[in-house]
Write a protein that holds these residues in place. Structure first.
Motif, short mmCIF file in Angstrom:
data_model
loop_
_atom_site.label_atom_id
_atom_site.label_comp_id
_atom_site.label_asym_id
_atom_site.label_seq_id
_atom_site.Cartn_x
_atom_site.Cartn_y
_atom_site.Cartn_z
N SER A 197 0.81 -1.21 0.00
CA SER A 197 0.00 0.00 0.00
C SER A 197 0.85 1.26 0.00
O SER A 197 0.33 2.35 -0.27
CB SER A 197 -0.93 0.00 1.23
OG SER A 197 -1.77 -1.12 1.22
N GLU A 243 -10.23 1.83 3.30
CA GLU A 243 -10.54 3.01 2.52
C GLU A 243 -11.71 3.77 3.15
O GLU A 243 -12.70 3.18 3.58
CB GLU A 243 -10.92 2.63 1.08
CG GLU A 243 -9.75 2.09 0.28
CD GLU A 243 -8.69 3.13 0.04
OE1 GLU A 243 -9.05 4.27 -0.27
OE2 GLU A 243 -7.51 2.81 0.18
N ALA A 250 -17.53 2.88 -3.44
CA ALA A 250 -16.20 3.20 -2.95
C ALA A 250 -15.42 3.84 -4.08
O ALA A 250 -15.87 3.85 -5.24
CB ALA A 250 -15.48 1.96 -2.42
N LEU A 297 -11.47 3.71 -5.64
CA LEU A 297 -10.15 3.10 -5.60
C LEU A 297 -9.11 4.20 -5.76
O LEU A 297 -9.18 5.00 -6.69
CB LEU A 297 -9.99 2.05 -6.70
CG LEU A 297 -11.04 0.93 -6.72
CD1 LEU A 297 -10.66 -0.14 -7.73
CD2 LEU A 297 -11.21 0.31 -5.34
N THR A 337 -2.58 2.12 -3.79
CA THR A 337 -3.14 1.08 -2.92
C THR A 337 -3.42 -0.16 -3.76
O THR A 337 -3.93 -0.05 -4.88
CB THR A 337 -4.43 1.56 -2.24
OG1 THR A 337 -4.15 2.75 -1.51
CG2 THR A 337 -4.97 0.50 -1.31
N TYR A 362 -5.44 -3.58 -4.63
CA TYR A 362 -6.76 -4.18 -4.47
C TYR A 362 -6.75 -5.56 -5.12
O TYR A 362 -5.93 -5.84 -6.02
CB TYR A 362 -7.83 -3.31 -5.13
CG TYR A 362 -7.88 -1.91 -4.56
CD1 TYR A 362 -8.59 -1.61 -3.40
CD2 TYR A 362 -7.21 -0.87 -5.19
CE1 TYR A 362 -8.63 -0.33 -2.88
CE2 TYR A 362 -7.24 0.43 -4.67
CZ TYR A 362 -7.95 0.68 -3.53
OH TYR A 362 -7.99 1.95 -3.00
N THR A 420 -12.00 -4.43 -1.89
CA THR A 420 -11.19 -3.46 -1.16
C THR A 420 -10.60 -4.11 0.08
O THR A 420 -10.93 -5.25 0.43
CB THR A 420 -12.03 -2.23 -0.78
OG1 THR A 420 -13.09 -2.65 0.08
CG2 THR A 420 -12.63 -1.58 -2.02
N GLN A 421 -9.76 -3.35 0.79
CA GLN A 421 -9.09 -3.89 1.97
C GLN A 421 -10.05 -4.14 3.12
O GLN A 421 -9.76 -4.94 3.99
CB GLN A 421 -7.99 -2.92 2.41
CG GLN A 421 -6.85 -2.82 1.41
CD GLN A 421 -5.77 -1.86 1.86
OE1 GLN A 421 -5.99 -1.07 2.76
NE2 GLN A 421 -4.62 -1.90 1.24
#
Length: 295
Positions: free
Chosen positions: A5, A78, A256, A258, A262, A264, A278-279
Motif C-alpha cells: 500500500s 478506505e 467506494a 479506488l 493502494t 486491491y 477493497t481492503q
C-alpha cells in the motif's frame, strides 16, 4: 498490514522523518568563530527544553508525528476518517506546519547566532517531507508502489497467488500497448466483449465493443453484462488514478473509490470489467480497467 500500500512518496516521507529524528540531536545553533573558547560553550539541541522550549514540538516532533499519521493511514480501510479528515490528510498538515516552523525559526533567530547542523538538516528534512506529502498523489513517479511487483502476490489469509504470464508488463505478454485478457495465455486471441471463452470470433469487424444478445448497452449493468471467465485467476492490482467502484447489482451510485498507490484484489472478470475487493472486504465492479498495474 500490506506494505504494497506504500508509495515512493511515502518512502520519501519516512526518510524525512528519520532525518528529523537525527537532526534533533545535533546542535541547533553554531558558535561560529569562537577560537579557543569552543570547548567551553554549551550549544543546545532540540531536546534542551530550557533553552529551546518550542523547537522540539513545533519542528521535529510535528514532522515525525505527521509522517507517522500519513504512513499509518495507508494501512487503514478506505474511507476511514477521524472527524472530518483522514489520517494522511492530518499527517500532511502536520508536516507543512513543521516546515513553516523551521523557516520561521531561522527567520527569527538572533543576529549574533548562527544556525547549526540541527537547524539546517531539520529544515531540509521538513522540506522533503512536506513536498512529498503534498505532491505525491499528482506525480506518477511518486505515486508508484514503493515495493515493485515481483514474485508471488500475497493473497488473503496469508496465501499467495502465482503470477501469470501475458499480463501487463510481463515477459511474453502483448506488446505495443495492447494488453491481453485477464488470465489469458500469451498467443491466445482476445475474446470480444461479452463473448464466452473459447467461442469463435464472430460479429462484424470494426465493432469490438458491440454488446452481445440480451445485454444492455451503457451504464453499470451494461459494463458487467459479460459472463464470468472460468479461467480467471485472482490477482492484485493498482489503479493509476482514482476510479469509482460500482455495486454488483448495477446501481449507478458508487460504493467506494479506488485510490492510486493502494493494492486491491481482483476476484472475478465480467466482460471488460473486474470485480474488485477493497481492503475492508467490500466488493464492487471496476468498469475502467485501462492502464491498471498488476501486482
Amino acid at each position: 498490514m500490506n506494505i504494497r500500500s506504500l508509495t515512493r512518496g511515502d518512502g520519501a516521507v519516512i526518510g524525512a522523518a528519520v532525518l528529523l529524528f537525527i537532526a534533533s540531536f545535533l546542535d541547533y545553533f553554531s558558535a561560529g568563530d569562537c577560537g579557543s573558547y569552543c570547548d567551553k560553550i554549551d550549544l543546545p539541541n532540540a531536546w534542551d527544553a530550557e533553552k529551546l522550549p518550542l523547537v522540539l514540538p513545533t519542528i521535529f516532533l510535528a514532522g515525525i508525528f505527521g509522517a507517522a499519521l500519513l504512513v499509518g493511514g495507508r494501512f487503514l480501510p478506505e474511507g476511514r476518517k477521524f472527524g472530518a479528515v483522514s489520517l494522511p490528510q492530518a499527517g500532511a498538515t502536520l508536516m507543512v506546519f513543521s516546515l513553516w516552523s523551521a523557516v520561521w525559526g531561522m527567520a527569527t533567530a538572533p543576529d549574533e547566532a548562527e544556525m547549526g547542523a540541527g537547524a539546517i538538516l531539520g529544515l531540509i528534512a521538513a522540506l522533503i517531507g512536506a513536498a512529498a506529502a503534498l505532491i505525491s498523489p499528482a506525480v506518477p513517479a511518486l505515486a508508484a508502489p514503493l515495493v515493485p511487483a515481483g514474485g508471488a502476490a500475497p493473497g488473503p489469509y496469508g496465501g499467495q497467488y502465482p503470477q501469470q504470464g501475458g499480463g501487463y508488463g510481463y515477459p511474453g505478454g502483448p506488446q505495443g500497448g495492447q494488453p491481453g485478457p485477464y488470465g489469458a495465455q500469451p498467443g491466445q486471441a482476445q475474446p470480444q466483449y461479452g463473448q464466452q471463452p473459447g467461442q469463435p470470433q464472430g460479429g462484424q469487424p470494426g465493432q469490438p465493443g458491440q454488446p452481445g444478445p440480451g445485454q444492455s448497452a451503457g451504464g453499470p449493468q451494461g459494463a458487467t453484462g459479460g459472463a464470468p471467465d472460468p479461467n480467471f485467476q485472482p490477482f492484485w492490482f493498482a489503479v493509476p488514478m482514482a476510479r469509482p467502484l460500482f455495486p454488483e447489482d448495477g446501481s449507478p451510485q458508487p460504493i467506494a473509490e479506488l485510490a492510486p498507490g493502494t493494492w486491491y484484489l481482483a476476484v472475478e472478470q465480467r466482460g471488460q470489467a473486474l470485480i474488485a475487493q477493497t481492503q475492508d472486504g467490500r466488493r464492487g465492479v471496476l468498469q475502467d480497467t485501462s492502464n491498471i498495474q498488476r501486482g
